[in-house]
Structure formats: C-alpha cells, structure tokens
Design an enzyme around this catalytic site. Structure first.
Site, PDB file in Angstrom:
ATOM      1  N   TRP A 140      -3.748  -2.045  -1.276  1.00 46.41           N
ATOM      2  CA  TRP A 140      -3.593  -3.370  -1.879  1.00 46.41           C
ATOM      3  C   TRP A 140      -4.378  -4.328  -0.990  1.00 46.41           C
ATOM      4  CZ3 TRP A 140      -0.747  -5.625  -5.980  1.00 46.41           C
ATOM      5  CH2 TRP A 140      -0.605  -7.017  -5.921  1.00 46.41           C
ATOM      6  N   GLU A 158      14.749 -15.546 -15.880  1.00 46.57           N
ATOM      7  CA  GLU A 158      14.368 -14.138 -15.774  1.00 46.57           C
ATOM      8  C   GLU A 158      13.540 -13.714 -16.992  1.00 46.57           C
ATOM      9  OE1 GLU A 158      14.115  -9.973 -14.957  1.00 46.57           O
ATOM     10  OE2 GLU A 158      14.116 -11.817 -13.789  1.00 46.57           O
ATOM     11  N   LYS A 193       9.650 -12.279 -16.891  1.00 41.31           N
ATOM     12  CA  LYS A 193       9.221 -11.005 -17.471  1.00 41.31           C
ATOM     13  C   LYS A 193       7.990 -11.178 -18.350  1.00 41.31           C
ATOM     14  CE  LYS A 193      11.779  -8.040 -15.625  1.00 41.31           C
ATOM     15  NZ  LYS A 193      11.655  -8.888 -14.434  1.00 41.31           N
ATOM     16  N   LYS A 220       5.560  -3.451  -6.639  1.00 43.74           N
ATOM     17  CA  LYS A 220       7.006  -3.248  -6.767  1.00 43.74           C
ATOM     18  C   LYS A 220       7.760  -3.731  -5.544  1.00 43.74           C
ATOM     19  CE  LYS A 220      10.637  -1.556  -8.915  1.00 43.74           C
ATOM     20  NZ  LYS A 220      11.113  -2.212 -10.144  1.00 43.74           N
ATOM     21  N   HIS A 275      13.916 -34.135 -19.793  1.00 43.39           N
ATOM     22  CA  HIS A 275      13.274 -34.570 -18.554  1.00 43.39           C
ATOM     23  C   HIS A 275      11.923 -33.890 -18.353  1.00 43.39           C
ATOM     24  CE1 HIS A 275      16.962 -36.649 -17.318  1.00 43.39           C
ATOM     25  NE2 HIS A 275      17.599 -35.605 -17.823  1.00 43.39           N
ATOM     26  N   CYS A 318       0.840  -1.190   0.000  1.00 43.36           N
ATOM     27  CA  CYS A 318       0.000   0.000   0.000  1.00 43.36           C
ATOM     28  C   CYS A 318       0.876   1.242   0.000  1.00 43.36           C
ATOM     29  CB  CYS A 318      -0.896   0.019   1.229  1.00 43.36           C
ATOM     30  SG  CYS A 318      -1.950  -1.440   1.408  1.00 43.36           S
ATOM     31  N   ARG A 364       3.536   0.754  -6.617  1.00 34.21           N
ATOM     32  CA  ARG A 364       3.468  -0.235  -5.543  1.00 34.21           C
ATOM     33  C   ARG A 364       2.292  -1.200  -5.732  1.00 34.21           C
ATOM     34  NH1 ARG A 364       6.591   1.519  -1.141  1.00 34.21           N
ATOM     35  NH2 ARG A 364       5.359   0.378   0.382  1.00 34.21           N
ATOM     36  N   GLU A 389       4.999 -11.777 -16.084  1.00 36.49           N
ATOM     37  CA  GLU A 389       4.633 -10.553 -15.375  1.00 36.49           C
ATOM     38  C   GLU A 389       3.888  -9.568 -16.264  1.00 36.49           C
ATOM     39  OE1 GLU A 389       8.020  -9.600 -12.030  1.00 36.49           O
ATOM     40  OE2 GLU A 389       8.608  -9.385 -14.123  1.00 36.49           O
ATOM     41  N   ASN A 410      -0.403   0.363   6.104  1.00 37.57           N
ATOM     42  CA  ASN A 410       0.221  -0.578   5.169  1.00 37.57           C
ATOM     43  C   ASN A 410       0.731  -1.755   5.973  1.00 37.57           C
ATOM     44  OD1 ASN A 410       1.595  -1.891   3.099  1.00 37.57           O
ATOM     45  ND2 ASN A 410       3.397  -0.581   3.262  1.00 37.57           N
ATOM     46  N   GLY A 411       0.372  -2.974   5.555  1.00 36.67           N
ATOM     47  CA  GLY A 411       0.859  -4.161   6.258  1.00 36.67           C
ATOM     48  C   GLY A 411      -0.257  -5.090   6.658  1.00 36.67           C
TER      49      GLY A 411
END
Length: 628
Positions: free
Chosen positions: A74, A501, A505, A623, A524, A2, A27, A508, A98-99
């Site tokens: 959030w 990575e 991306k 973020k 495999h 948040c 965020r 995301e 926030n939390g």
C-alpha cells in the site's frame, strides 16, 4: 495495510506465498512481489497492480530453494510502481515491510552521504541498507537486525532474509501485526492468520519490539535488546472454508447473509436463554491474560465485572469509522438503560486533544481487527491516565485485545470484505449486552425489563433473516437508484448513527455523494441540497423518535426530494410519502438498529455492483488501518 507472507520449509515457497497474499488482498494494495532462494542466490519478481499481474510473471519461474518472502504494498512513500514494490534487495538482503519509518529522511541523508545507491522512493528500502551495512560488520543476520532496530522510529513489521544464510528468516515488529505460524518441520510468517490458516492452526503473536529468529524449523523469540523470551502458542479453530466465498458473488454479500448467525454468536456467551438474563462471560477484569480467559471461574469473573461496572462514573467509547458509529449507538443504549454518561470519540481525535479522563472512568475501545493504530494509542493513553479499559474486538489475541483490562468479542468470524457488515451488527449486539449488564449491576433495571430486552435480542437473528429478503429488491432497484446525484441519510436517536453508517457504506462502495445527518438538523443546512435528483433515505422505525422523524420527512418531500424510507411493519403513512418503502419486523428500540442497517448495506452493495465496482476491495481503502 500492506500484506506480508514468509515461508521456510519443504513445500514450494512460491505456492504458499502467493496463496497467502491472496488471502491478504482485503488489506488493500497497489503492487506485489516475492523473493525466493534459487541456486544460492535470491530471485525477485515484482509487479505493479493486482496479484494476477505478479502471477503472470511467475508462470514459468522455478525455484529450487525452500525459503521465501512476499508482499502486497500500500503506497505511502513513493508512487505505486514496480520500482517501489517489495521485496527490496540490497547486497544480498531481501526485506518486506509494513508500516512507516518516521525518521526515514534522516536515515536517507546518512546513507546517501555514505555513498549508498538507493533505487526506490520508499522508506522500506532504507531499512534493507541499514541491515546490509551492519551485516558487513557482524557477518550475522540476527545481530545485524538487533543493531538496526535501535535506529528505527515509527510503526513497522518487517521480514528479512539473507542470501548467505539459506535456512534463516527473521521477523520483527513495533506496531503493525505480525504472526508466526508453526507447522511440522516448517514455519510461516504473515500479517494475519487468514493467510496461513489452511496450513496450520498453531500461532505465536509477536508483541512490539520483539524478534522471531527462525532457523530451519526452530523458532526463538527475543526482546529488542537481545534477551530471550518465552512465547505461548495459540490454537485457532478456524478452517479454510470459513474464509471462502461459499458460492456468493462477493465476500461482502456472503458476510451480509452471515449476520444472523454472527449476531447469535455474539450474544450466546452472555445470555441465559432460560432465565432471560445477561451476565458477561470471561471478561477478565481480574488481570488474567487473554490466553487464560476460558479458564476463568464464571461466577468469580462475573462478580469482578459487576464490581467494575458499579464503580464507574463515566464511559468513553473510542473507535474509528464503522466502529465509531457502533459506539454512538452504544452511547444511547448505555445512557438510557444504565444511566451512565457516555462520551464517544473518534480515536484519531481523542489521542491528540489531550482529553480529560476523570477517575472512575471506563474506556471502551471497538476495533474489528484489534490492530487499529489510533485506537491502540487511545487505549494506551487511557491506561496511563489510570482508566479501566475494555475492548470489543473480532480477532482474539490481537494487540488491542491483549492490552485491554477487560475483553469482549464480536465473534463474527473472519470478515474479508473491506466494508464492514457483520462485525458492525455483532458489535451492536454486544453493546446491547453491555448496556443491560451495566444497568443490572448498578441496580437501575428491574428483572422484568431485563427479560423484555433479552427476549428482543434473542429474536433478532430470525428477524434479520426476513430483512435479507430485500436483497432481490435492491438488485432490481439499483439501475434506477444509481441515477440520483446524491443521497441524504437521516434518522433520530439510535437511527442517527445508522444513517451515518449507511452513508459511509455508499461512499465506500459506490463512490457516490452521501451524507448522514440527524434528521432534526435538516433545517440547518441540508435542506438547501434537496431537489428531485436528491434521494432522501430516512431511517424511521416505530420508536419514541418516530413522530418527529415523520415531520422532517414531510419537509424533505415538500422540497421535491425522493424518499426511500425504512419503517416498522405496513406503515401506510410512510408508504404513502415514499418512492420506496421498506417494511421491517417490529422490534424493541434497542435492537432496531441491527435490523435497519441491513437494507442500507444491501442498497450500497447492489448500487456498487451495478456500477461495476470492486465491492470487496474499494479503491483507496484497506481493511485494517495499522498506521496513522
């Protein structure tokens, strides 16, 4: 996750709070709201969805007060809705949080038993009730907050105001970051300095279990048990232009283009460009606070760093997400150059698996924000076990930076796009410097090899500039690439973490199926997925893993897979077996990763953009993950 902004001063709280919340959109959030004093009471306006919805509600709203708080939420407890949006109001108390309050169920039951009227599904509103109850007894906001702190368990940063005290604002935290900005006759509070940098460059970072008691333009700091504490302010040299798009369509594209400069800034403190040597600057293993690192004597500090490197027998690298993949590259670099065994762990697993941390272990943590909850817990656990710790962060004076024994910085500047780009490549550059420094400190690298590696590292920023030319290539290719049903990213050696990575991306940003594998693992399982609608992205620069990688590529092609390959120079073999071939400049194996990841970033960016998705703020992501 948040975002919090507060203001007390002569300017318009509405304008400052909305401006700050916009800077915190990276965020991630699903609703927003503000509460500002007006005619002796507090007027609250909230909206579900993006900030523009809140702004539309505020168009005709006027406030005569000079105190206000704002929030982007959030959702954790309770669905995204205006009802659950912050600020929460309870009998004159206005609060943003926030939390996560871990003991919220117990608190909720107690409040309901007392007859409390709870109007939301959140844990945050419960804190407002607790403060409101205490203030009926104390008639003092600070005393009410101090008493409430003893009843909370979890991770939280909270900003609170009271109708009856129009010049009083209180901030307190235990976990997620909170920073106080100091101006002339005005005070700001926010989750991140990016929200405030256009108004002030002077900040005080709150540590856990600390309270900022703001009255007018005066700020006093206290521990949770009420003892006054002295806090030092920090001057930041960021300017507002550093966090703007500068003409690019998205922050992410701007940040991709900033990578050559970011990598140069990352290595600049540590590399002697005349002697082609590495000496890590101002690491601070001598126990200095992060505020005093710049005051260190270079020779004394470097000697202490060498002493630490000589004495270690094992390295742990702990990180999350993209930083974890950077850590995997670091494993190859440190093991092969410095000959020290390295373990790389996801922070959320490391902290709960009761790891064995032997004596003479160096625990390195990587976190762009310096506030990642799991990584912070890992560094604290490692210190309790007696390990020496060293952090690589992008935000100086962040919690992880302050709590580590040694300190290194990405120096990539503000990164606004949720999907990390320049912080990742800057980290790879710093890890190159760390590996060389360790090798030289331990006497396992000759000066000739050090010179070769440093020259390769110094050449990297200009090589990156040439790779950025693929921007237009992927812009044009995106309309075809989006037709594939999935993407398998593969590589060997240092290219294996880059494959993972690249897959991350794409997931995301474009919300497409993508997996990253070690190329040798294709038989495999992944081979079963390959057909003509599956794209195979093979990271295959010319290095000592190249021949084996080509064999794996032939297998994928034989099953009908469409090959997108990344190689070194005009490689006719790769070009001949690929639908798309991307030629990169010739580089040392240690720096290949910094080049090969750029086409993968550009491909993900353009696919997502072509599909019409929000590149800077992908759905469901944030973020900085400051709670578990």
């Amino acid at each position: 996750m948040c975002g919090i902004v507060g203001y007390l001063g002569p300017q318009s709280p509405k304008d400052i709070i909305i401006s700050g919340l916009k800077k915190l959109e990276y965020r991630g959030y699903d609703s927003a709201g503000i509460a500002i004093l007006d005619k002796g009471t507090t007027k609250r306006v909230r909206a579900q969805g993006k900030l523009k919805n809140l702004e539309e509600k505020l168009v005709n709203e006027k406030f005569d007060g000079h105190l206000g708080i704002g929030h982007t939420r959030w959702a954790t407890h309770g669905k995204p809705s205006e009802r659950n949006a912050h600020p929460h109001q309870v009998r004159g108390i206005n609060l943003v949080h926030n939390g996560i309050i871990e003991n919220y169920l117990d608190i909720r039951e107690d409040l309901l038993a007392q007859g409390a009227e709870i109007t939301s599904d959140t844990d945050s509103e419960l804190v407002a009730h607790l403060i409101a109850n205490e203030i009926e007894i104390t008639k003092d906001l600070y005393k009410a907050v101090e008493s409430t702190l003893t009843k909370l368990r979890g991770a939280f940063s909270i900003l609170v105001m009271w109708d009856k005290e129009p010049d009083h604002l209180i901030a307190f935290k235990d976990g997620p970051p909170l920073v106080v900005g100091l101006g002339k006759e005005e005070v700001f509070v926010a989750s991140d300095v990016q929200a405030l940098i256009q108004y002030t460059k002077t900040f005080v970072y709150l540590d856990d279990r600390e309270i900022a008691n703001i009255k007018g333009s005066k700020v006093e700091f206290f521990s949770a048990n009420g003892f006054p504490i002295q806090k030092k302010s920090v001057e930041l040299n960021w300017n507002p232009e550093m966090v703007e798009k500068q003409g690019y369509a998205h922050y992410m594209l701007k940040e991709i283009y900033e990578q050559p400069r970011a990598v140069a800034a990352a290595i600049e403190p540590h590399v002697n460009t005349e002697a082609f040597t590495v000496a890590l600057k101002n690491v601070g293993f001598g126990g200095q606070s992060v505020q005093k690192l710049e005051e260190l004597d270079f020779k004394t500090d470097w000697a202490k760093t060498q002493e630490v490197f000589k004495g270690i027998e094992r390295v742990f690298i702990i990180a999350c997400g993209t930083s974890f993949y950077a850590g995997l590259v670091g494993k190859y670099l440190i093991e092969q150059l410095a000959r020290i065994p390295v373990e790389v762990d996801v922070a959320s697993e490391f902290r709960y698996r009761n790891p064995v941390i032997p004596p003479k272990t160096l625990v390195m943590t990587i976190s762009q924000s310096g506030e990642t909850a799991d990584t912070l817990a890992a560094i604290r656990m490692s210190k309790e076990a007696g390990a020496t710790t060293m952090s690589i962060c992008n935000v100086r004076n962040s919690t992880i930076d302050r709590e580590a024994h040694g300190h290194l910085y990405m120096n990539s500047g503000p990164e606004i796009g949720v999907a990390s780009t320049k912080a990742f490549t800057s980290t790879l550059a710093v890890l190159n410097c760390v590996a060389v420094a360790m090798a030289r400190s331990r006497g396992v690298m000759e000066a000739k090899e050090e010179k070769e590696l440093v020259q390769s590292l110094l050449a990297t920023p200009s090589q990156m500039e040439s790779v950025l030319a693929y921007d237009k290539y992927f812009d044009e290719a995106a309309s075809k690439l989006k037709l594939f049903r999935g993407f398998l990213y593969m590589g060997r050696g240092t290219s294996y973490p880059i494959a993972m990575e690249g897959a991350l991306k794409l997931k995301e940003l474009a919300y497409m199926h993508a997996e990253g594998y070690a190329a040798g693992e294709m038989k495999h399982g992944p081979l079963a997925l390959i057909d003509e609608r599956m794209a195979i992205v093979m990271v295959a620069p010319t290095d000592h893993w190249y021949e084996k990688t080509i064999s794996n590529l032939e297998e994928a092609r034989a099953r009908g897979g469409k090959i997108i390959s990344i190689g070194t120079g005009e490689n006719e073999k790769l070009r001949g077996i690929s639908e798309y071939y991307l030629a990169l400049p010739k580089a040392h194996w240690t720096t290949n990763t910094i080049l090969t990841v750029i086409p993968l970033q550009l491909m993900s960016y353009h696919l997502a953009s072509n599909l019409g998705y929000d590149v800077d703020q992908p759905r469901n992501l944030a973020k900085s993950v400051t709670v578990e």
